[in-house]
Design a protein around this motif. Sequence first.
Motif, PDB file in Angstrom:
ATOM      1  N   ARG A  47       0.870  -1.193   0.000  1.00 33.71           N
ATOM      2  CA  ARG A  47       0.000   0.000   0.000  1.00 33.71           C
ATOM      3  C   ARG A  47       0.905   1.242   0.000  1.00 33.71           C
ATOM      4  O   ARG A  47       1.627   1.480   0.966  1.00 33.71           O
ATOM      5  N   ASN A  48       0.848   1.991  -1.099  1.00 40.23           N
ATOM      6  CA  ASN A  48       1.717   3.166  -1.247  1.00 40.23           C
ATOM      7  C   ASN A  48       0.916   4.417  -0.870  1.00 40.23           C
ATOM      8  O   ASN A  48      -0.043   4.779  -1.533  1.00 40.23           O
ATOM      9  N   LYS A  49       1.302   5.053   0.257  1.00 36.56           N
ATOM     10  CA  LYS A  49       0.543   6.223   0.751  1.00 36.56           C
ATOM     11  C   LYS A  49       1.315   7.524   0.498  1.00 36.56           C
ATOM     12  O   LYS A  49       1.309   8.438   1.335  1.00 36.56           O
ATOM     13  N   GLY A  50       2.057   7.573  -0.595  1.00 37.64           N
ATOM     14  CA  GLY A  50       2.828   8.790  -0.883  1.00 37.64           C
ATOM     15  C   GLY A  50       4.177   8.733  -0.207  1.00 37.64           C
ATOM     16  O   GLY A  50       5.089   8.082  -0.687  1.00 37.64           O
ATOM     17  N   GLY A  51       4.323   9.411   0.920  1.00 40.82           N
ATOM     18  CA  GLY A  51       5.627   9.449   1.588  1.00 40.82           C
ATOM     19  C   GLY A  51       5.948   8.204   2.388  1.00 40.82           C
ATOM     20  O   GLY A  51       7.018   8.090   2.995  1.00 40.82           O
ATOM     21  N   ILE A  52       5.008   7.236   2.413  1.00 35.59           N
ATOM     22  CA  ILE A  52       5.235   6.036   3.216  1.00 35.59           C
ATOM     23  C   ILE A  52       4.619   4.826   2.494  1.00 35.59           C
ATOM     24  O   ILE A  52       3.547   4.921   1.908  1.00 35.59           O
ATOM     25  N   VAL A  53       5.363   3.698   2.489  1.00 33.73           N
ATOM     26  CA  VAL A  53       4.882   2.474   1.828  1.00 33.73           C
ATOM     27  C   VAL A  53       4.734   1.377   2.889  1.00 33.73           C
ATOM     28  O   VAL A  53       5.660   1.136   3.664  1.00 33.73           O
ATOM     29  N   PHE A  54       3.529   0.789   2.943  1.00 35.87           N
ATOM     30  CA  PHE A  54       3.294  -0.346   3.850  1.00 35.87           C
ATOM     31  C   PHE A  54       3.333  -1.637   3.048  1.00 35.87           C
ATOM     32  O   PHE A  54       2.648  -1.745   2.021  1.00 35.87           O
ATOM     33  N   VAL A  55       4.098  -2.634   3.511  1.00 37.71           N
ATOM     34  CA  VAL A  55       4.160  -3.932   2.822  1.00 37.71           C
ATOM     35  C   VAL A  55       3.884  -5.043   3.825  1.00 37.71           C
ATOM     36  O   VAL A  55       4.456  -5.037   4.930  1.00 37.71           O
ATOM     37  N   ASP A  56       2.972  -5.947   3.464  1.00 34.78           N
ATOM     38  CA  ASP A  56       2.783  -7.167   4.261  1.00 34.78           C
ATOM     39  C   ASP A  56       3.698  -8.234   3.686  1.00 34.78           C
ATOM     40  O   ASP A  56       3.571  -8.595   2.506  1.00 34.78           O
ATOM     41  N   LEU A  57       4.604  -8.739   4.524  1.00 40.47           N
ATOM     42  CA  LEU A  57       5.565  -9.761   4.090  1.00 40.47           C
ATOM     43  C   LEU A  57       5.110 -11.118   4.632  1.00 40.47           C
ATOM     44  O   LEU A  57       4.696 -11.221   5.786  1.00 40.47           O
TER      45      LEU A  57
END
Length: 596
Positions: free
Chosen positions: A36-46
């Motif tokens: 999930r790319n929220k602009g200044g921050i990217v969340f990744v489920d590994l």
Amino acid sequence: MAESMQGLKRSHRCAELSKANIGETVTVMGWVQKNRNKGGIVFVDLRDRSGLLQIIFENGSIDEAGFEKAGKLRSEFVIAVVGTVEARSGAVNENLATGEIEIRAREIRILSESETPPFPIEENSKTKEELRLKYRFLDLRRPDLQRNLMMRSKAATLTRQFLAEEGFLEIETPMLIKSTPEGARDYLVPSRVHPGNFYALPQSPQIFKQLLMCSGYDRYFQIVKCFRDEDLRADRQPEFTQIDMELSFVDVDDVIDVNERLLAKLFKEILGVEVSLPIPRMTWQEAMDRFGSDKPDIRFGMELVDVSEVVKDCEFVVFKNALENGGSVRGINAKGQGAMPRKKIDKLVDFAKDFGAKGLAYIAIQEDGTVKSSFAKFMSEEEMHALIEAMGGENGDLLLFAADKNKVVWDVLGNLRLEIARQLEILDKGDYRFLWVTEFPLLEWNEEAGRYTAMHHPFTMPMEEDLDLLDTDPGKVRAKAYDIVLNGTELGGGSVRIFNQEIQNKMFEVLGFTREQAEEQFGFLLSAFKYGVPPHAGLAYGLDRLIMLMAKEDSIRDVIAFPKVKDASDLMTEAPAAVDRKQLEELGLEIAKIEE
């Protein structure tokens, strides 16, 4: 572009991390579940086999090149991440083992890129099984399948430990053996060195494990592949795995004791379920009379009631004919189902016909006590009342009857009670009800062959008190055989073996073998029996079935890494397949054209 792992070493699996690791620098590796790319921050489920872990990539914590890489991640990319474990900045995810933490990444490597998979990698997939089996290597990434196979591995390990502590030796038996036409159909393997001759793949290690007892090994076990070229069902595979064992100087109770303790250990350590010992036992005859099945599901009632005596004088021709032909009339009481619509009852009648019934007779007792019945006009009021009473019928009950030869009646009502239980959804997969079924018939009559065949195999010991019946009434002889049943599924079976030469010869005689035929098929075993045989007995479990029930699955395909489908083919590797002409020539084989 894929990068190498050089210099990086994984420190933890994803779900091995917890609050206790906050502040530590860790290296994790796995597959991207989602990004999930929220602009200044990217969340990744590994994801790896242990579970999921949230990674955050933020400008400032990771250099620009790393942040750019994170933005390009797609599902199923394989990545390595170095970062610090932190308390989760957003809301805690209660559904996740790692829901209280996240990793703040400071370095990322993309180890491998992925095309878009043909279906999403997720639990309880709704994707058609054919597609999943074609891409089984992807299907096996799903967390539920991974849990099943980890459970299977744990069960195998615990079984090995337990049996080793009980004095069993793990000994391998051959996979290329001699074909024996008794029983199911063998898979055959042509021999190049002996043109025109064939090995068979073993349906079980039966003869070899008996030979090991003759050789003094005392207690043997093996977790072993077996093969049967049979028509398949949901719980059958052409190749399957057995937990196989044989013990010397024992009788029925000794085999049952060690196996009860094994099952109790597996269920306790894997599921946290207490199996109360001893497991109840029931003779084959009682199981058939009460449940219409030699593998009864005892999680619910709806037991069969024999009403032959009650209806023996009535005018209903269906009942009369069955009794005159030596059969019986039996019924089941579906409590509270008296208002079942006629359409649904007709469906049950069709279901019963699949198991050999010519039809089903029924009595539906309404809540107000009025009776609707398919055969009331052939019965006096007294007879009807006596029949309802014999069935324990009360207002609101549905009584269903089958009348035929015993075998048909058992089969029909045994399956019907299960079908009604399924429709009423009263079967709880977490309610584990074990049962030993004992004293099976030694023989069954084979109409086609016009002779008796062994219900289990030709080496099963008759009960001592029935030995005289082998000459006078072979069909009545009971075997020292026992099956372990769980929730209506036969998990395993075994028997005390014949170790007396005379009884073995008698058994072959009853089965219609000549001396020569017995010698030709089982010569090496009979020869071993001349040199001092200990009393011995054994048992084998279907490991696939056991794990299927422990994992609460409906099909053994969900607990086997690479299963076959109904026609015994493998959708992923496309086996079986044609082989090239040169291979056939080397084996001296020619493929005959089958006329359509």
